[in-house]
Design a protein around this motif. Sequence first.
Motif, PDB file in Angstrom:
ATOM      1  N   ALA A 226       0.832  -1.212   0.000  1.00  0.00           N
ATOM      2  CA  ALA A 226       0.000   0.000   0.000  1.00  0.00           C
ATOM      3  C   ALA A 226       0.862   1.256   0.000  1.00  0.00           C
ATOM      4  O   ALA A 226       0.563   2.239  -0.688  1.00  0.00           O
ATOM      5  N   ALA A 227       1.951   1.224   0.759  1.00  0.00           N
ATOM      6  CA  ALA A 227       2.837   2.383   0.811  1.00  0.00           C
ATOM      7  C   ALA A 227       3.477   2.650  -0.541  1.00  0.00           C
ATOM      8  O   ALA A 227       3.570   3.802  -1.000  1.00  0.00           O
ATOM      9  N   LEU A 228       3.901   1.592  -1.225  1.00  0.00           N
ATOM     10  CA  LEU A 228       4.551   1.761  -2.526  1.00  0.00           C
ATOM     11  C   LEU A 228       3.570   2.148  -3.626  1.00  0.00           C
ATOM     12  O   LEU A 228       3.995   2.515  -4.733  1.00  0.00           O
ATOM     13  N   SER A 229       2.286   2.098  -3.331  1.00  0.00           N
ATOM     14  CA  SER A 229       1.263   2.433  -4.322  1.00  0.00           C
ATOM     15  C   SER A 229       0.769   3.866  -4.215  1.00  0.00           C
ATOM     16  O   SER A 229      -0.166   4.244  -4.925  1.00  0.00           O
ATOM     17  N   VAL A 230       1.361   4.666  -3.347  1.00  0.00           N
ATOM     18  CA  VAL A 230       0.904   6.055  -3.214  1.00  0.00           C
ATOM     19  C   VAL A 230       1.192   6.818  -4.501  1.00  0.00           C
ATOM     20  O   VAL A 230       2.192   6.556  -5.190  1.00  0.00           O
ATOM     21  N   PRO A 231       0.318   7.761  -4.871  1.00  0.00           N
ATOM     22  CA  PRO A 231       0.505   8.502  -6.128  1.00  0.00           C
ATOM     23  C   PRO A 231       1.848   9.214  -6.226  1.00  0.00           C
ATOM     24  O   PRO A 231       2.428   9.307  -7.312  1.00  0.00           O
ATOM     25  N   VAL A 240      14.225   6.825  -7.545  1.00  0.00           N
ATOM     26  CA  VAL A 240      13.543   6.969  -6.259  1.00  0.00           C
ATOM     27  C   VAL A 240      12.625   5.780  -6.031  1.00  0.00           C
ATOM     28  O   VAL A 240      12.565   5.225  -4.918  1.00  0.00           O
ATOM     29  N   ARG A 241      11.896   5.373  -7.085  1.00  0.00           N
ATOM     30  CA  ARG A 241      11.021   4.199  -6.950  1.00  0.00           C
ATOM     31  C   ARG A 241      11.836   2.959  -6.602  1.00  0.00           C
ATOM     32  O   ARG A 241      11.433   2.135  -5.782  1.00  0.00           O
ATOM     33  N   ARG A 242      13.000   2.832  -7.241  1.00  0.00           N
ATOM     34  CA  ARG A 242      13.856   1.681  -6.972  1.00  0.00           C
ATOM     35  C   ARG A 242      14.334   1.679  -5.514  1.00  0.00           C
ATOM     36  O   ARG A 242      14.302   0.651  -4.831  1.00  0.00           O
ATOM     37  N   ARG A 243      14.774   2.826  -5.038  1.00  0.00           N
ATOM     38  CA  ARG A 243      15.253   2.918  -3.654  1.00  0.00           C
ATOM     39  C   ARG A 243      14.129   2.640  -2.664  1.00  0.00           C
ATOM     40  O   ARG A 243      14.348   2.030  -1.612  1.00  0.00           O
ATOM     41  N   ALA A 244      12.918   3.086  -2.987  1.00  0.00           N
ATOM     42  CA  ALA A 244      11.778   2.826  -2.110  1.00  0.00           C
ATOM     43  C   ALA A 244      11.496   1.327  -2.039  1.00  0.00           C
ATOM     44  O   ALA A 244      11.228   0.770  -0.964  1.00  0.00           O
ATOM     45  N   LEU A 245      11.567   0.650  -3.184  1.00  0.00           N
ATOM     46  CA  LEU A 245      11.353  -0.794  -3.195  1.00  0.00           C
ATOM     47  C   LEU A 245      12.460  -1.508  -2.419  1.00  0.00           C
ATOM     48  O   LEU A 245      12.196  -2.448  -1.655  1.00  0.00           O
ATOM     49  N   GLU A 246      13.680  -1.076  -2.610  1.00  0.00           N
ATOM     50  CA  GLU A 246      14.790  -1.684  -1.876  1.00  0.00           C
ATOM     51  C   GLU A 246      14.615  -1.501  -0.373  1.00  0.00           C
ATOM     52  O   GLU A 246      14.926  -2.402   0.411  1.00  0.00           O
ATOM     53  N   ARG A 247      14.117  -0.332   0.027  1.00  0.00           N
ATOM     54  CA  ARG A 247      13.870  -0.100   1.450  1.00  0.00           C
ATOM     55  C   ARG A 247      12.808  -1.062   1.956  1.00  0.00           C
ATOM     56  O   ARG A 247      12.938  -1.645   3.048  1.00  0.00           O
ATOM     57  N   ALA A 248      11.746  -1.264   1.176  1.00  0.00           N
ATOM     58  CA  ALA A 248      10.688  -2.188   1.582  1.00  0.00           C
ATOM     59  C   ALA A 248      11.225  -3.609   1.679  1.00  0.00           C
ATOM     60  O   ALA A 248      10.924  -4.346   2.636  1.00  0.00           O
TER      61      ALA A 248
END
Length: 698
Positions: A226-231, A240-248
Amino acid sequence: MPNFVSVVVPVWNVQGYLNECLDSLLLHQSVVDVEVIGVDDTSTDHGGEVLDERAATDPRLSVTHRPVNGGPGAARNSGLDLASGEYLWFVDGDDRIVPGALSVIEAKLREEKPDVLVVGMARERWNRSVTRWKSPGEVVLGARALTRAALPLGSLVVRRQFLLDAGIRFRDGSYEDVAFGYAVLARAETVSTVEPACYIHRLDRAGSIRAVRSARDADLVTQLDAALSVPALASAEPKVRRRALERAVTAVRDLMDQENAGVRRKVFDRLAELVRKHEKDATGRRMKLIAQGSYGSYQLLFGSRDRVRAATGKARKAVGTRRARLRKRALSRYYKRELGRPIDENLAVYAAYWYRGYACNPAAIYEKARELVPAVKGVWVVKPGATVPEGVTTVNPGTRDYYRVLARAKYLINNATFPPEVVKRPGAVHVQTHHGTPLKTMGLDQPKFPASTVGFDIERMRRNIAKWDFSVTANRHTTLLWDRQFPIKGETLETGYPRNDRLALATAEDTAAARAELGIADGERVVLYAPTHREWHATFTPVLDVEKLADALGPGTRVLLRGHYFYDSIGFPPQHPRVIDVSRHESVERLMLAADVMITDFSSVMFDYAVLDKPLVIFAPDWEVYRTVRGVTFDLAAEHPGTFARTFDELVGAFGSGQVFGDEAAAYRARFRDRFCSLEDGHAAERVVRRVFLGEKR
């Protein structure tokens, strides 16, 4: 009229902790513009009853009982729907907030009006020990917020209308706070911080949902999805999307390391779905294996690697521990060798407050010794970072220089105790200056009051006492007590307190300089409030609201707050324009010179301030508790130094009526000074130096 802050307290089977939580919200806060909403999530214990009973006695607390259990997220949503405050704070029923936190938070919110305020947190372990977690200096908003570790829910105070406009609510399932926190930071446009800890989170409570690993831990993947699906993230740059996924992925991997094999596989399968959803073409060996769902290969290559990394970390820690032991043994051997060398007749070692810095009686003796026996070199033991005057030679504890001077010095002067491994050499002179006239029971009498003996080792104390050649006392009262409480084979020096020489000899120019240093205006009345440590409070729990006091005493009064150094981990800087936090001021003596009146409680500072013969007020609403827990050497309520108040109204009334400054108070003060200050003539340090260093008989 709506409240400014609404605090939502979800409650499910936390009956043993709930009253402490509610007390922290309702009894230990000065702010009144707050509502507390207790949400009983169908507790099977007495939690719902506790809420109802408290609500019946306090209109600030309202209670709602959910018909079915929905988990903490659903309970928080129920509270959110009922809230009327401009801001929302979610406080779990087994946690609590720091005394005074709400007023600090309210002031920051009214001043800056952010979408979200991030406050400091502290963590409490099962043994009630509290450690601090500070809010980060920079809180990242937008898509980049998802590239950082999730902030604890208790650290977020959120504008309610912002939540409503953004449609942010708690999701079902466990780890609902993760998705909520990320959603808030991703959508917020403005953020502020309060660095001191405001919220105390209980880490390892028995029965806590997250204290036990289970299949529900897979919910973390759902919340991160849900967090990775924010607009905000969908429109962010690919890196940035890649780093967010890596953090998750990192967050889930850390959780997997704690799971048993069956749960670990289930969590991995959910993680594989997450990676495939948010990265169409996975890159990197680890990500590819996760995306492919290749659990066996992943475990072979990375599961074992992660375990090896953990084992390596443990091994490194073990190596570090072994090195520390070897270093300690080497230093011990070095110390023993130095003990075999001759004593340096012209070397004196000084220490104060367990090596905290340059202070108190040892500092006064050091300065007088430099004047009267300049051939004796003084060396101070201080912890790294301690502030010392220019020209003062120092060593840090645990170093070769430290052990060398301890072994070789003729004189060792301390107001506390040196570690037990410090040897008392024949021919060396140990001077115990102490650091206060005793109101409380101390030394060998202390076991009579068991509540005060946590960490107290009476046999170690006896061994320390046996090393003292001189024990400095300020007055006859102290001499009589310490002959029993700290019985020494050496000599008691009833000289007055060296640290008070500065007060006894102070001039009008010294007072003017002390006031100018603090920015005190001419004609402004200065009240110094200096409370002591209370053993029965694990964290700083003020008994006097200094900001309320400043308002009550009027615009011509400035209040100085001198907190006890035992409570430096939790507390808030004053918000009132006429209250100054002087807790870290290097010289309490200069503060006393600047003050027109002192308010204290059980602190030995009262005996020092009495040297100045200025109005002195005892504010002790918990006098009976202190007398019972700690034991006392005289009845302060009857033999006080001017004014004794038990309530805030009595305190303010004593100022308003002029009693603090009147003849009756002066008479009490005169009797107090005759008993405790008769030797304070400005030459106590000289008397000690002449007896100890020069061998002169008094």
